[in-house]
Each structure stands twice: as structure tokens, then as C-alpha cells.
Design an enzyme around this catalytic site. Structure first.
Site, PDB file in Angstrom:
ATOM      1  CB  CYS A   1      -0.850  -0.120   1.096  1.00  0.00           C
ATOM      2  SG  CYS A   1      -2.318   0.945   0.995  1.00  0.00           S
TER       3      CYS A   1
ATOM      4  CG  HIS B   1      -3.909  -3.748   2.588  1.00  0.00           C
ATOM      5  ND1 HIS B   1      -3.157  -3.214   3.352  1.00  0.00           N
ATOM      6  CD2 HIS B   1      -4.552  -2.915   1.767  1.00  0.00           C
ATOM      7  CE1 HIS B   1      -3.102  -1.886   3.366  1.00  0.00           C
ATOM      8  NE2 HIS B   1      -4.053  -1.598   2.327  1.00  0.00           N
TER       9      HIS B   1
ATOM     10  CD  GLU C   1      -1.633  -6.854   4.536  1.00  0.00           C
ATOM     11  OE1 GLU C   1      -1.022  -7.326   3.656  1.00  0.00           O
ATOM     12  OE2 GLU C   1      -1.866  -5.588   4.669  1.00  0.00           O
TER      13      GLU C   1
END
Lengths: 224, 288
Positions: A83, A199, A201
Site C-alpha cells: 500500500c 493488501h 494480508e
């Protein structure tokens, strides 16, 4: 079992816990740190972050982390930007005036237009899931040996951002994404540096595949 | 290509239990939140929202254990709300495993907390929940404490103000419609969504898939969150394997009584139907 140490670079820009958990999930040993010694000794490093580009560069300078990040990358060890951690790698950003970045990748960080070519208002930031795909000039092997190797073309990833990266060299672009008519670079790969606007994750099982593949590059280094 | 709309299961939590009420009150116990969360994750939820529905009332926040257990196995954004009052509360909830927090009462009492929190944790971490009630004169006013507490704050100007203060998203509840299964308040949603640039998550009133499509198309919702449609589908099809919680009103659950205003549906079915109606949602990629 010898778990690979990964420095999650903490410079006061947002919530890093989900990055920690994803690393643990794929068998890495993440350490949240702003200590340059810990960063430089780690086998891999991740630069996460959400928030404003200018504040982030300011924080990196204040915590004296600009040189360690550059040194870590020069050492050829696996480095991941996520990001804002991708955007900071570029030369400069137009966020609140012009701010200089780490200049590891030549290019600019630009704001999404809030009005499209049909004069319709568009929501900025982009918050949500969007597809990543290979550049049209690239062949089907473009993601081979990259952290995206296990990912299908046009897979969905989770994004939160108002600005996007425009690298000067097309060769560094690993994937593209289209938000409301703006096609932009959603991930880059330059030697040991992989960085993505989305992202992984927070991108469910598909995102974890990216962490898994990246963790594999750490293990492979040892075997070489 | 129009942007992808997020479909977000909402889990209202009281103590160890998943509960569901009407107009944010009159709670029924449905089961363990983690079981529902895992099922929604596996069936393609785009995010999850946990709300501690009694935290604000008793000034307690018992969600941390549930958040940690969820965050270990669920890798999509998790927003947590209910009883979050201070910067330290936010930090604790994020540390437990939430990706975003939702503020309502604290934000209305002290709007500057939005500014401070978004500066510390990033705008994208801070969601402001607005609980709207339509007054008899047609105005919409924001309430707090699950729609119980009058504030006199006008919804549309409040929405603009929270955006200016740095909120990353607005979670907009129509208290009038919440739990009724009669459909979303389209006018409310459209007016709020059109008055801000940040995403608006519509909440309150989903009874069937058509309602969800309607609030996206006519209400300009950027995301939709709902509970009953999904929970009753899960209970009907799957949850007999799970043991319900012991605390609270479980009579409804034990008798297997449904809720007549709601047509249960699973996430895949919902996303497929929305896709047929021309609404883009995240589905598994077909490419190589």
C-alpha cells in the site's frame, strides 16, 4: 524449525498487526521494529503503512530509517512494500503538494480523479475488492517466479487508497488494476523488491498465497 | 467497468453469543460468533463487522477474545464497533486483531476523536457509524446507544462533518428499518452517499436479495451489511452441528422458529443474483 526472520518496519503509519498475522500464518517469524540494526539483520523486510505520503516520509526521516531501507534493498534481500509501502518507493508524490519519496523506482504517485470522462462523480478512496491482471504486453509467464506465481489472472485483491503509482518504466509493472476507468499499476517487481498497492494480508486465501510464495523466496535464498 | 460492491455480514455480539434484535433491541441468541464468521469467510464474505451491542450500555467491551480468535483464521477486513470510547480503546481493539473500528457514541460526544484517531491510525481504519431515525417532520437525526439516545444531530450535515474530520467510511444504519426485513431506507442511503466522497455502508432492513440490489442501485450504497438473511440461512442449513450459547434468550433457537419477514440466503446465492442484476461483486477468478 528455523523460521525466517522478517522485519515489519514500524514507522508510526497505521495498523501492522494483520501483516504480522499473515507472516506467522505462512511460517515466518515477524518482528515489529523501528530499530535499524534489527531491520538490517533480518532475512526479509516488509514496509507496510496507510496514511499520508508526506507524513510517512517525515516519519521515516525522523526515525532515521531511510538509509537502512535503502541498504537492505541494496543487499539484495527479499523486500515487500504494501500500500503506502509501495508508493514510498517511488520518486515523488503529488499528495498535498509534491513530496519526495525513496526514489527506488522512478515514477510518480498520482491521485485518482474524482470526476470521470463522462463528468460523473467517483468515490475516492477506493475501498474494497478489485481485480489484478497481467499487462497486455506481457505474456502468460509474466508472474512466473514472482510472488504472484500462484495467482490467477484477474483475481480479486483488497484495496484501500486514494493515490496510485505511475512508474516510468513499464518493465517494473507486475500487475494492473482498473478503478472506475483509471487503469493503474497495482504491483511492481524489481529484482528483490516486490510491492503491491493491495493488501494481501486482507485478501483471503488468495492473498495468503502471495505471502506463502514470498516466504518461499526467503527459504530459497538459503539453499543457493 | 463499475466498481465492485462489498457484501459484509454483520454480527451483533452480546457476551459470548451472536444475537439479533429488531430496531437494535429485543435480542435473540443465535450461536457462537466465530462459527458464523468462519462460515461467512469461507463462503466469500468481503469483510466482517462485529458489534458489541451492549458494550455502550454497560460501558464494557468483552469482544477482545472473540476478535483474537477470529483474526487468527480470517484474512479479510474485520471492523469492530460498540463501546469504543478512547484512543486507547481503539488501540486495544486493533491489537486484538481488528482492521478497522467503528465509532458512534464517542464521535457524537466528541467529534475531535475522529480527527485524532484518523491521524494516529490512518483514515482507512476509522469508520463512523451513524444511527439514523426519520422524525415525523421528515428530518433524519443521528442517535447513539443503539438508537436509544437522542442527540439532535442532523444526519446529512453530520455525514459531511465526519468526512471532513477524517473518517474513512460511514456505516449508516436506519434504526427504523433495522431488523424489520422490510428493505433499506433508500432515500436516507442515497442522500448520505451522494453528500460524501468516502464509501457508505448501508445497514438496516435487508429481508431478501432484492432489497440488497435496490439499496445498491437506487441508494448508491458502496457496500451493504446485513445479518438476518445470512444468519437464518446458516442456522437452517448448517449450524445444527454447533452448540448454541447458554446465556440469554435461546428459546427461539431451541424451538427452531424462523423469522417470517426474512428470506434466508447464502453469500454465493446473493452475489450470483446481484451479478445477474448487473451489480459487480467479488467472485472467484476463472482465469489461469
Amino acid at each position: 524449525m528455523n523460521k525466517k526472520s522478517v522485519a515489519i518496519i514500524d514507522y508510526g503509519m497505521g495498523n501492522m498487526f494483520s501483516v504480522m498475522r499473515a507472516c506467522e500464518h505462512v511460517g515466518l517469524n515477524p518482528v515489529l521494529t523501528s530499530d535499524k540494526k534489527v531491520i538490517l539483520e533480518a532475512e526479509g523486510a516488509i514496509l507496510p503503512g496507510v496514511g499520508a505520503f508526506g507524513d510517512a516520509m517525515e516519519n521515516l526521516k525522523k526515525t532515521d530509517l531511510v538509509a537502512p531501507i535503502k541498504d537492505f534493498i541494496s543487499a539484495g534481500k527479499p523486500f515487500m512494500g504494501i500500500c503506502l509501502g509501495l508508493q514510498l518507493l517511488l520518486s515523488e508524490s503529488e499528495e498535498f503538494g509534491t513530496n519526495k519519496g525513496l526514489d527506488i523506482i522512478k515514477g510518480r504517485v498520482i491521485k485518482f480523479p474524482t470526476i470521470d470522462k463522462h463528468n460523473e462523480r467517483k468515490k475516492v478512496p477506493q475501498v474494497g475488492w478489485n481485480r489484478i491482471y497481467r499487462p497486455s504486453a506481457a505474456n502468460g509467464e509474466h508472474w512466473k517466479n514472482s510472488p504472484l506465481e500462484e495467482i490467477k489472472n484477474e483475481e480479486f485483491m483488497y484495496f484501500v487508497h486514494s493515490f496510485y503509482c505511475a512508474p516510468e518504466q513499464a518493465e517494473v509493472v507486475l500487475s494492473l488494476t482498473d478503478y472506475e476507468g483509471t487503469e493503474y499499476c497495482s504491483s511492481v517487481l524489481v529484482k528483490n523488491v516486490f510491492a503491491c498497492q493491495f493488501h494481501p494480508e486482507k485478501s483471503a486465501d488468495e492473498g495468503l498465497k502471495i505471502y506463502k510464495k514470498w516466504a518461499q523466496t526467503l527459504k530459497n535464498r538459503e539453499e543457493q | 467497468m463499475a466498481k465492485n460492491i462489498r457484501i459484509i455480514p454483520r454480527l451483533d455480539i452480546k457476551g459470548p453469543n451472536l444475537v439479533k434484535g429488531i430496531h437494535l433491541e429485543g435480542l435473540r441468541v443465535l450461536g457462537k460468533p466465530e462459527d458464523f464468521a468462519r462460515h461467512y469467510y469461507e463462503s466469500g464474505a468481503d469483510e466482517l463487522i462485529y458489534v458489541d451491542v451492549v458494550a455502550s450500555l454497560y460501558e464494557r467491551n468483552s469482544l477482545h477474545d472473540i476478535i483474537s480468535r477470529t483474526a487468527q483464521e480470517i484474512f479479510i477486513p474485520l471492523t469492530v464497533g460498540g463501546g469504543i470510547r478512547t484512543i486507547d480503546d481503539i488501540r486495544e481493539v486493533l491489537r486484538a486483531g481488528a482492521d478497522k473500528v467503528s465509532l458512534n457514541t464517542a464521535a457524537v460526544k466528541n467529534p475531535q476523536i475522529i480527527k485524532e484517531a484518523s491521524r494516529i491510525f490512518g483514515s482507512s481504519t476509522i469508520v463512523v457509524a451513524i444511527e439514523a431515525i426519520r422524525e415525523t417532520d421528515g428530518r433524519y437525526l443521528a442517535y447513539t446507544d443503539n438508537g436509544r439516545q437522542f442527540t439532535g444531530v442532523e444526519v446529512f450535515s453530520w455525514a459531511k462533518q465526519v468526512e471532513a474530520l477524517g473518517a474513512g467510511e460511514i456505516l449508516l444504519t436506519s434504526v427504523d428499518r433495522e431488523g424489520t426485513g422490510q428493505g433499506f431506507d433508500i432515500e436516507l442511503t442515497r442522500k448520505v452517499s451522494d453528500s460524501v466522497s468516502i464509501p457508505v455502508i448501508a445497514h438496516g432492513g435487508a429481508g431478501k436479495i432484492d432489497h440488497i440490489g435496490q439499496v445498491i442501485k437506487e441508494g448508491s450504497a458502496d457496500a451493504v451489511t446485513f445479518a438476518s438473511v445470512l444468519h437464518y440461512d446458516f442456522i437452517k442449513n448448517i449450524s445444527s452441528k454447533f452448540e448454541a450459547g447458554k446465556e440469554g434468550n435461546t428459546e427461539f433457537l431451541n424451538k427452531g422458529i424462523g423469522f417470517s419477514k426474512v428470506s434466508p440466503a447464502g453469500l454465493q446465492e446473493i452475489k450470483n443474483k446481484l451479478g445477474e442484476a448487473g451489480i459487480n461483486c467479488r467472485v472467484a477468478a476463472k482465469g489461469a
